[in-house]
Design a protein around this motif. Structure first.
Motif, PDB file in Angstrom:
ATOM      1  N   VAL A  50       0.855  -1.187   0.000  1.00 58.12           N
ATOM      2  CA  VAL A  50       0.000   0.000   0.000  1.00 58.12           C
ATOM      3  C   VAL A  50       0.893   1.239   0.000  1.00 58.12           C
ATOM      4  N   ARG A  52       0.858   5.728  -0.293  1.00 57.31           N
ATOM      5  CA  ARG A  52       0.046   6.956  -0.245  1.00 57.31           C
ATOM      6  C   ARG A  52       0.704   8.002  -1.153  1.00 57.31           C
ATOM      7  N   GLU A  54       1.721  11.324  -2.043  1.00 54.92           N
ATOM      8  CA  GLU A  54       1.900  12.567  -1.298  1.00 54.92           C
ATOM      9  C   GLU A  54       1.869  13.785  -2.207  1.00 54.92           C
ATOM     10  N   VAL A  70       5.494   9.008  -3.689  1.00 50.63           N
ATOM     11  CA  VAL A  70       4.633   8.027  -3.025  1.00 50.63           C
ATOM     12  C   VAL A  70       5.324   7.490  -1.775  1.00 50.63           C
ATOM     13  N   ASP A  71       4.613   7.530  -0.650  1.00 51.31           N
ATOM     14  CA  ASP A  71       5.105   6.971   0.611  1.00 51.31           C
ATOM     15  C   ASP A  71       4.796   5.470   0.619  1.00 51.31           C
ATOM     16  N   SER A  77       9.661   7.748   1.020  1.00 55.23           N
ATOM     17  CA  SER A  77       8.946   8.284  -0.138  1.00 55.23           C
ATOM     18  C   SER A  77       9.798   8.084  -1.388  1.00 55.23           C
ATOM     19  N   SER A  89      -3.208  13.234  -5.604  1.00 54.33           N
ATOM     20  CA  SER A  89      -2.610  13.329  -4.267  1.00 54.33           C
ATOM     21  C   SER A  89      -3.601  12.849  -3.221  1.00 54.33           C
ATOM     22  N   GLY A  90      -3.062  12.211  -2.161  1.00 59.90           N
ATOM     23  CA  GLY A  90      -3.876  11.736  -1.052  1.00 59.90           C
ATOM     24  C   GLY A  90      -4.446  10.344  -1.221  1.00 59.90           C
ATOM     25  N   GLN A  91      -4.302   9.777  -2.410  1.00 57.35           N
ATOM     26  CA  GLN A  91      -4.867   8.444  -2.634  1.00 57.35           C
ATOM     27  C   GLN A  91      -4.027   7.348  -1.977  1.00 57.35           C
ATOM     28  N   LEU A  92      -4.723   6.251  -1.569  1.00 59.92           N
ATOM     29  CA  LEU A  92      -4.043   4.999  -1.213  1.00 59.92           C
ATOM     30  C   LEU A  92      -4.049   4.125  -2.443  1.00 59.92           C
ATOM     31  N   THR A 151      -7.968   2.881   5.819  1.00 61.40           N
ATOM     32  CA  THR A 151      -6.910   3.701   6.445  1.00 61.40           C
ATOM     33  C   THR A 151      -5.633   2.884   6.606  1.00 61.40           C
ATOM     34  N   PRO A 154       0.913   3.069   4.942  1.00 58.59           N
ATOM     35  CA  PRO A 154       1.838   2.839   3.822  1.00 58.59           C
ATOM     36  C   PRO A 154       2.832   1.719   4.166  1.00 58.59           C
TER      37      PRO A 154
END
Length: 799
Positions: A50, A52, A54, A70-71, A77, A89-92, A151, A154
């Protein structure tokens, strides 16, 4: 059987089992059943985590690419260039990290494996890949990347985030045939909880109470002992939840919609097969469990049409058959996408009836394999209750309008005694008196409150727990067989009793094998054509109620059929076949109590390429076998089976008592196996041998001579009807004390021998225990042999 450990964890309500899969496999193999293999599901997703997003910016050198930061957890990252239109941005997202190998569509209908490496795309660094669903084998969608819900942190492995990763134990069905409870995940959860000493709450409720109205059932076949059903309205065949789909797929079952999936899920969990009927397709309110009519046609869900017999059972309504009982549902009553009302059913069938139908219809299913093991009536009620619980939980608007049943709802409760001392006596382990009930309680075997030192076998174990020794075994395996103490047994020393039959068989086996014959073991079954060919009386033949094959319908009355078939198979590869068997023949009242319908025999069969006299080899083998028991046998004329060749055989006698026979087989018998060879056969009934003869003489040891023996060959011209045995007897008499052995070399007919005559070439071995024979002695015994033979028979030495 496939057991999903994720499924087990759900049943035990645990995130993990507190033990590695490797160690769990080891302990289960030692204490429950051997685990053959472990299969890891979703292995192709190893290395996918997974991530995230950024930051997401337009690629400076490409309109359709975006540069993302991406984290991915512990690796921090990383930059990744992505071409998906929906990345933001902000997506998993699902990220394939460096070194991960993916198998992806190649755009041509095939697939290609790629390994993710560090690189640059249009001049920008890219250290991974943000994946679409089809690139991970998780769907067909390639319109954009897969965006994850939840939730998740990462770096979390994707299989963990999606609940896909699972260790599946593979167990050979033969290892658990005696344990029907282990054909379901609840049984394995109970065992794993017991061996790991974990708490376990059984989700099965076997209690049943009929209620409501709208459906009934009547059992009209002795092959069914229990039938339970429930009428439910307000259902819909929606897609199953992902947790159920993943559970079914892990053990090799494909999702087919919620209503069917629930029945499959409960079968794999409880071990009791179930079926769902669409209520719209049922005529009337009465279900029947009945025997099929002769040649009744029925089409199963796989669209195969079967012609049934009264040994098969059907679940039917008043008009038609609905399901082939214990095997598979019918094509006309299955649930559909628009089904809103169903009848759930679970039943208990006689294992032998299901096995017979499965063989006749050549239709093996998960249901038939479980019913053939024999299930308790509580399994049916527990399965219905479990299915209703899951159904109403997933479809809250569903209403159970009716519960109905016919037959038994429970089996007899057994109270089994177990004294603490029995564990020491039978298992050699000293356990505290409190430890024993603790171990049994973990297995669901509870103390009987009405009797001291008694335990009640739970309903799911009544097939294999019935006596004290069974409880001792349960205690020992849960305690651990590795804790057993090695100890030499203490018992009085005494010479074991040897069965005369077994001793005789061993001596005959040793003698025949030393003579160059090969021992074989053949089936005790044969076909009706051999019964007809050998004219076995119907009243003596033992017929099979359930023959294993179409050409194995009766028990053999003699060993001739199976030995002849074995010889014919071997002659395709060998020039000479000399085989024997120590086996049993079967017939009504042919033996002795307590085995009145069987008798031990030793039999042999000989054939070879271009051998016109196989009888002599068979005869010598039979005489050798009897000599191994200390009997001197001879062959005399006697009445033989009409399918044997007249004049080529005889009765084996010892002390003027018939002990067997030897003969050359006629063409009619040889034609049954397409054999062109001349074949000879002998048979000696061991069961009656001792009753017919005097006390077996002790075997006399005779040391081999230190001095050389001499062979001399004689060729005798004699009438065709003169028997070899008469000539052999005269030669032995002429040699007197110098005789050691005699064998037939050849039999010749044709020029220059006169018609009606034959030439017998025979080799005699001469010797003495105390000297080497001189030429003078050999000349004298030669003359004596010729004189004796020519005086006693019509044979003349050929010049």
């Amino acid at each position: 059987m496939r057991v999903s450990l994720n499924w087990i964890k759900r049943l035990l309500d645990r995130q993990n089992l507190g033990i590695s899969t490797e160690n769990l496999v080891d302990i289960l193999s030692r204490r429950v059943a051997e685990i053959d293999a472990v299969q890891r599901t979703a292995e192709h997703l190893d290395g996918v985590v997974v991530g995230r997003v950024e930051d997401c910016q337009q690629h400076p050198n490409a309109d359709r690419l975006r540069c993302c930061q991406v984290d991915i957890g512990s690796d921090g990252s990383v930059p990744i260039v992505c071409g998906a239109p929906n990345v933001a941005s902000g997506q998993l997202v699902a990220v394939a990290t460096i070194g991960t190998t993916l198998t992806m569509p190649d755009g041509k209908g095939g697939s290609a494996a790629i390994t993710i490496k560090k690189g640059k795309l249009r001049g920008e660094a890219s250290h991974g890949m943000i994946c679409a669903a089809d690139e991970l084998g998780l769907g067909d969608d390639h319109s954009g990347i897969m965006v994850l819900d939840g939730t998740h942190a990462p770096g979390t492995p994707l299989v963990e985030a999606l609940g896909l990763g699972d260790d599946v134990l593979e167990i050979d069905n033969h290892n658990i045939n005696h344990r029907p409870d282990l054909w379901g995940h609840i049984g394995w959860a109970r065992e794993i909880a017991a061996v790991l000493d974990l708490p376990f709450t059984d989700p099965c409720d076997p209690h049943w109470q009929d209620s409501g109205a709208g459906m009934q059932v009547a059992i009209r076949s002795d092959g069914c002992s229990t039938y339970c059903g429930a009428l439910i309205e307000g259902v819909d065949n929606r897609p199953s939840p992902q947790w159920m789909v993943h559970a079914l797929e892990a053990v090799g079952s494909r999702s087919r919609g919620l209503l069917v999936d629930i029945t499959n899920y409960v079968m794999l969990e409880v071990g009791e097969p179930m079926h769902a009927f669409d209520r719209r397709h049922l005529a009337g309110e009465m279900l029947l469990v009945r025997d099929a009519q002769d040649k009744e046609a029925f089409t199963t869900l796989d669209e195969r049409e079967h012609s049934l017999t009264p040994s098969d059972m059907l679940i039917a309504d008043q008009d038609k058959g609905l399901a082939l009982a214990g095997i598979m549902g019918g094509i006309g009553s299955m649930v559909h996408d628009d089904t809103t009302s169903i009848v759930l059913e679970a039943a208990i069938f006689a294992p032998e009836r299901i096995r017979r139908t499965r063989q006749a219809c050549a239709l093996a299913t998960d249901s038939s394999s479980r019913f053939e093991k024999g299930l308790p009536p509580e399994a049916a009620t527990a399965a219905i209750n479990r299915a209703l619980h899951i159904l109403t939980e997933l479809i809250p608007e569903a209403q159970v309008l009716c519960r109905f049943h016919d037959g038994r709802l429970a089996s007899e409760t057994l109270s089994i005694p177990l004294q603490p001392s029995s564990v020491r006596r039978l298992g050699g382990v000293e356990l505290d008196s409190q430890r024993i009930p603790q171990l049994l309680t973990r297995l669901g075997i509870l103390a009987d409150p009405n009797h001291d030192h008694h335990y009640r076998s739970p309903w799911w174990r009544r097939k294999d727990i019935g006596i004290e020794a069974d409880l001792v075994e349960e205690v020992l395996r849960l305690h651990g067989y590795e804790h057993l103490v090695e100890e030499a047994p203490r018992m009085p020393l005494q010479v074991p009793h040897i069965l005369p039959e077994r001793r005789d068989g061993a001596r005959m086996r040793q003698a025949l094998s030393a003579a160059g014959w090969d021992e074989v073991q053949t089936y005790v079954f044969t076909s009706a054509r051999w019964q007809e060919a050998l004219a076995w009386p119907n009243e003596e033949v033992v017929e099979l109620v359930n023959p294993p094959a179409a050409d194995q319908t009766v028990m053999r009355r003699c060993l001739l059929p199976t030995l002849l078939e074995a010889a014919a198979r071997n002659r395709r590869f060998l020039d000479r076949v000399a085989i024997y068997e120590l086996g049993r023949v079967y017939g009504r009242c042919i033996g002795q109590a307590p085995l009145n319908d069987e008798m031990p025999v030793v039999a042999g069969l000989y054939c070879a390429a271009n051998d016109d006299t196989p009888l002599y080899a068979a005869r010598d083998a039979a005489i050798t076998a009897l000599a191994a028991l200390g009997y001197q046998a001879t062959i005399v004329h006697g009445e033989l089976h009409p399918r044997m060749i007249a004049g080529r055989g005889g009765i084996l006698q010892v002390d003027n008592q018939a002990v067997g026979w030897v003969a050359e087989l006629g063409r009619e018998l040889r034609s049954l196996v397409d054999s062109d060879d001349r074949v000879a056969y002998f048979e000696i009934p061991l069961g009656s041998l001792r009753q017919r003869l005097r006390q077996q003489p002790p075997l006399q040891y005779r040391a081999p001579s230190r001095y050389q023996q001499v062979e001399r060959e004689f060729t005798w011209v004699c009438p065709e009807n003169l028997e070899y045995a008469d000539v052999a007897k005269a030669m032995q008499q002429g040699a007197k004390k110098l005789f050691r052995d005699l064998r037939l070399v050849t039999v010749y007919r044709g020029d220059p021998i006169d018609e009606g005559h034959k030439a017998l070439s025979m080799s005699i071995t001469l010797g003495a225990d105390d000297r080497t024979l001189s030429d003078k002695e050999l000349s004298k015994v030669h003359t004596a042999i010729v004189t004796t033979v020519e005086r006693a028979t019509a044979a003349r030495l050929r010049g």
